[in-house]
Design a protein around this motif. Structure first.
Motif, PDB file in Angstrom:
ATOM      1  N   GLY A  78       9.864  12.303  -0.204  1.00  0.00           N
ATOM      2  CA  GLY A  78       9.389  11.720  -1.458  1.00  0.00           C
ATOM      3  C   GLY A  78       9.521  10.209  -1.420  1.00  0.00           C
ATOM      4  O   GLY A  78       9.826   9.603  -0.379  1.00  0.00           O
ATOM      5  N   ARG A  79       9.280   9.586  -2.555  1.00  0.00           N
ATOM      6  CA  ARG A  79       9.426   8.135  -2.655  1.00  0.00           C
ATOM      7  C   ARG A  79      10.197   7.799  -3.920  1.00  0.00           C
ATOM      8  O   ARG A  79       9.901   8.318  -5.001  1.00  0.00           O
ATOM      9  N   CYS A  80      11.192   6.931  -3.781  1.00  0.00           N
ATOM     10  CA  CYS A  80      11.897   6.448  -4.961  1.00  0.00           C
ATOM     11  C   CYS A  80      11.142   5.227  -5.492  1.00  0.00           C
ATOM     12  O   CYS A  80      10.202   4.723  -4.858  1.00  0.00           O
ATOM     13  N   ALA A  81      11.552   4.722  -6.633  1.00  0.00           N
ATOM     14  CA  ALA A  81      10.857   3.572  -7.249  1.00  0.00           C
ATOM     15  C   ALA A  81      10.975   2.329  -6.379  1.00  0.00           C
ATOM     16  O   ALA A  81      10.004   1.579  -6.201  1.00  0.00           O
ATOM     17  N   ALA A  82      12.141   2.107  -5.813  1.00  0.00           N
ATOM     18  CA  ALA A  82      12.331   0.926  -4.960  1.00  0.00           C
ATOM     19  C   ALA A  82      11.483   1.035  -3.695  1.00  0.00           C
ATOM     20  O   ALA A  82      10.868   0.051  -3.251  1.00  0.00           O
ATOM     21  N   GLY A  83      11.443   2.245  -3.092  1.00  0.00           N
ATOM     22  CA  GLY A  83      10.626   2.436  -1.892  1.00  0.00           C
ATOM     23  C   GLY A  83       9.154   2.234  -2.173  1.00  0.00           C
ATOM     24  O   GLY A  83       8.429   1.641  -1.366  1.00  0.00           O
ATOM     25  N   ARG A  84       8.699   2.727  -3.325  1.00  0.00           N
ATOM     26  CA  ARG A  84       7.297   2.545  -3.702  1.00  0.00           C
ATOM     27  C   ARG A  84       6.973   1.056  -3.869  1.00  0.00           C
ATOM     28  O   ARG A  84       5.943   0.574  -3.398  1.00  0.00           O
ATOM     29  N   GLU A  85       7.894   0.327  -4.536  1.00  0.00           N
ATOM     30  CA  GLU A  85       7.682  -1.116  -4.743  1.00  0.00           C
ATOM     31  C   GLU A  85       7.640  -1.857  -3.403  1.00  0.00           C
ATOM     32  O   GLU A  85       6.798  -2.730  -3.191  1.00  0.00           O
ATOM     33  N   LEU A  86       8.521  -1.497  -2.487  1.00  0.00           N
ATOM     34  CA  LEU A  86       8.518  -2.146  -1.169  1.00  0.00           C
ATOM     35  C   LEU A  86       7.234  -1.856  -0.401  1.00  0.00           C
ATOM     36  O   LEU A  86       6.684  -2.733   0.267  1.00  0.00           O
ATOM     37  N   GLU A  87       6.736  -0.614  -0.487  1.00  0.00           N
ATOM     38  CA  GLU A  87       5.489  -0.275   0.199  1.00  0.00           C
ATOM     39  C   GLU A  87       4.298  -1.001  -0.411  1.00  0.00           C
ATOM     40  O   GLU A  87       3.375  -1.413   0.304  1.00  0.00           O
ATOM     41  N   ILE A  88       4.308  -1.185  -1.732  1.00  0.00           N
ATOM     42  CA  ILE A  88       3.226  -1.941  -2.390  1.00  0.00           C
ATOM     43  C   ILE A  88       3.235  -3.386  -1.900  1.00  0.00           C
ATOM     44  O   ILE A  88       2.191  -3.958  -1.561  1.00  0.00           O
ATOM     45  N   ARG A  89       4.423  -3.972  -1.827  1.00  0.00           N
ATOM     46  CA  ARG A  89       4.512  -5.364  -1.355  1.00  0.00           C
ATOM     47  C   ARG A  89       4.114  -5.485   0.114  1.00  0.00           C
ATOM     48  O   ARG A  89       3.489  -6.465   0.516  1.00  0.00           O
ATOM     49  N   LEU A  90       4.469  -4.481   0.911  1.00  0.00           N
ATOM     50  CA  LEU A  90       4.048  -4.478   2.314  1.00  0.00           C
ATOM     51  C   LEU A  90       2.521  -4.421   2.405  1.00  0.00           C
ATOM     52  O   LEU A  90       1.905  -5.162   3.193  1.00  0.00           O
ATOM     53  N   GLY A  91       1.899  -3.584   1.583  1.00  0.00           N
ATOM     54  CA  GLY A  91       0.434  -3.499   1.581  1.00  0.00           C
ATOM     55  C   GLY A  91      -0.214  -4.801   1.158  1.00  0.00           C
ATOM     56  O   GLY A  91      -1.226  -5.231   1.731  1.00  0.00           O
ATOM     57  N   GLU A  92       0.362  -5.471   0.155  1.00  0.00           N
ATOM     58  CA  GLU A  92      -0.184  -6.763  -0.279  1.00  0.00           C
ATOM     59  C   GLU A  92      -0.052  -7.808   0.819  1.00  0.00           C
ATOM     60  O   GLU A  92      -0.973  -8.607   1.048  1.00  0.00           O
ATOM     61  N   THR A  93       1.064  -7.800   1.519  1.00  0.00           N
ATOM     62  CA  THR A  93       1.255  -8.763   2.611  1.00  0.00           C
ATOM     63  C   THR A  93       0.279  -8.488   3.750  1.00  0.00           C
ATOM     64  O   THR A  93      -0.299  -9.419   4.331  1.00  0.00           O
ATOM     65  N   GLN A  94       0.059  -7.203   4.071  1.00  0.00           N
ATOM     66  CA  GLN A  94      -0.918  -6.862   5.111  1.00  0.00           C
ATOM     67  C   GLN A  94      -2.324  -7.301   4.705  1.00  0.00           C
ATOM     68  O   GLN A  94      -3.085  -7.824   5.530  1.00  0.00           O
ATOM     69  N   ALA A  95      -2.665  -7.120   3.430  1.00  0.00           N
ATOM     70  CA  ALA A  95      -3.989  -7.535   2.951  1.00  0.00           C
ATOM     71  C   ALA A  95      -4.132  -9.049   3.045  1.00  0.00           C
ATOM     72  O   ALA A  95      -5.191  -9.560   3.433  1.00  0.00           O
ATOM     73  N   SER A  96      -3.078  -9.779   2.695  1.00  0.00           N
ATOM     74  CA  SER A  96      -3.133 -11.241   2.796  1.00  0.00           C
ATOM     75  C   SER A  96      -3.333 -11.678   4.241  1.00  0.00           C
ATOM     76  O   SER A  96      -4.122 -12.585   4.526  1.00  0.00           O
ATOM     77  N   CYS A  97      -2.628 -11.040   5.164  1.00  0.00           N
ATOM     78  CA  CYS A  97      -2.787 -11.371   6.588  1.00  0.00           C
ATOM     79  C   CYS A  97      -4.205 -11.079   7.058  1.00  0.00           C
ATOM     80  O   CYS A  97      -4.792 -11.863   7.819  1.00  0.00           O
ATOM     81  N   ILE A  99      -6.960 -11.036   5.209  1.00  0.00           N
ATOM     82  CA  ILE A  99      -7.870 -12.024   4.607  1.00  0.00           C
ATOM     83  C   ILE A  99      -7.802 -13.332   5.370  1.00  0.00           C
ATOM     84  O   ILE A  99      -8.831 -13.947   5.683  1.00  0.00           O
ATOM     85  N   VAL A 100      -6.594 -13.782   5.682  1.00  0.00           N
ATOM     86  CA  VAL A 100      -6.438 -15.043   6.414  1.00  0.00           C
ATOM     87  C   VAL A 100      -7.063 -14.925   7.799  1.00  0.00           C
ATOM     88  O   VAL A 100      -7.748 -15.851   8.260  1.00  0.00           O
ATOM     89  N   ARG A 101      -6.868 -13.790   8.467  1.00  0.00           N
ATOM     90  CA  ARG A 101      -7.455 -13.603   9.801  1.00  0.00           C
ATOM     91  C   ARG A 101      -8.977 -13.646   9.738  1.00  0.00           C
ATOM     92  O   ARG A 101      -9.634 -14.286  10.559  1.00  0.00           O
ATOM     93  N   GLU A 102      -9.569 -12.995   8.715  1.00  0.00           N
ATOM     94  CA  GLU A 102     -11.023 -13.020   8.557  1.00  0.00           C
ATOM     95  C   GLU A 102     -11.523 -14.429   8.270  1.00  0.00           C
ATOM     96  O   GLU A 102     -12.566 -14.849   8.789  1.00  0.00           O
ATOM     97  N   GLN A 103     -10.792 -15.172   7.456  1.00  0.00           N
ATOM     98  CA  GLN A 103     -11.201 -16.545   7.162  1.00  0.00           C
ATOM     99  C   GLN A 103     -11.156 -17.416   8.411  1.00  0.00           C
ATOM    100  O   GLN A 103     -12.062 -18.228   8.646  1.00  0.00           O
ATOM    101  N   VAL A 104     -10.130 -17.250   9.213  1.00  0.00           N
ATOM    102  CA  VAL A 104     -10.020 -18.032  10.447  1.00  0.00           C
ATOM    103  C   VAL A 104     -11.153 -17.673  11.399  1.00  0.00           C
ATOM    104  O   VAL A 104     -11.788 -18.557  11.996  1.00  0.00           O
ATOM    105  N   GLU A 105     -11.442 -16.383  11.540  1.00  0.00           N
ATOM    106  CA  GLU A 105     -12.545 -15.966  12.413  1.00  0.00           C
ATOM    107  C   GLU A 105     -13.878 -16.505  11.917  1.00  0.00           C
ATOM    108  O   GLU A 105     -14.707 -16.963  12.716  1.00  0.00           O
ATOM    109  N   ARG A 106     -14.105 -16.442  10.604  1.00  0.00           N
ATOM    110  CA  ARG A 106     -15.355 -16.958  10.037  1.00  0.00           C
ATOM    111  C   ARG A 106     -15.489 -18.457  10.298  1.00  0.00           C
ATOM    112  O   ARG A 106     -16.549 -18.940  10.684  1.00  0.00           O
TER     113      ARG A 106
END
Length: 167
Positions: A78-97, A99-106
């Motif tokens: 299962g997932r606790c509230a803290a684990g869910r929050e950490l996974e959400i932040r990990l997903g946001e950081t991956q999305a930011s990376c 986006i930056v990679r796509e911008q650099v390539e463009r």
């Protein structure tokens, strides 16, 4: 000189009150605000942010893995509230990376495209230039009236087709 103690206290209080009233209040100087970053250094600031993103991503991954190994709720599937929050932040950081990679390539593709193809204007000038045109431009000779210059062709009409309509 002949003043009683009570009269002297009253005069002293009156003088102190007027003196305190006349004194300027203490000034408190605020620090000057920091000037904004100059435009020519903004690109440098963005590169610093880009260089920190991989470190932040690795740190977020490590935090999620550490939490999963220590949390009994996350270990059982299962997932606790803290684990869910950490996974959400990990997903946001991956999305930011991403986006930056796509911008650099463009930006790299745009720079490569601009460097690979000569400008359209330069190509147009190259079409109409050359040594013959350069010599004709630098030629200082008198022209007879009614003669054609090097820049005109015999097919170019010098008079209107319909004189009546032109008038």
């Amino acid at each position: 000189m002949d003043v009683t103690f009570d009269e002297w206290c009253e005069q002293l209080q009156a003088v102190e009150a007027t003196a305190a009233y006349r004194r300027a209040p203490r000034q408190h100087h605020k620090p000057m605000p920091q000037p904004p970053t100059p435009v020519h250094r903004l690109a440098d600031r963005e590169s610093k942010v880009q260089s920190r993103l991989p470190q932040l991503l690795e740190r977020a991954r490590y935090t999620v893995l550490t939490h999963r190994s220590a949390c009994p709720a996350c270990q059982s599937g299962g997932r606790c509230a803290a684990g869910r929050e950490l996974e959400i932040r990990l997903g946001e950081t991956q999305a930011s990376c991403e986006i930056v990679r796509e911008q650099v390539e463009r930006q790299e593709r745009r720079t490569a495209r601009q460097q690979a193809t000569p400008s359209v204007r330069a190509a147009q000038w190259a079409e109409h230039g050359g040594e013959a045109v350069e010599k004709a431009n630098n030629l200082c000779s008198e022209r007879r009236s009614g003669s054609l210059s090097e820049f005109r062709s015999p097919q170019l009409p010098l008079t209107p087709r319909d004189d009546k309509a032109h008038e």
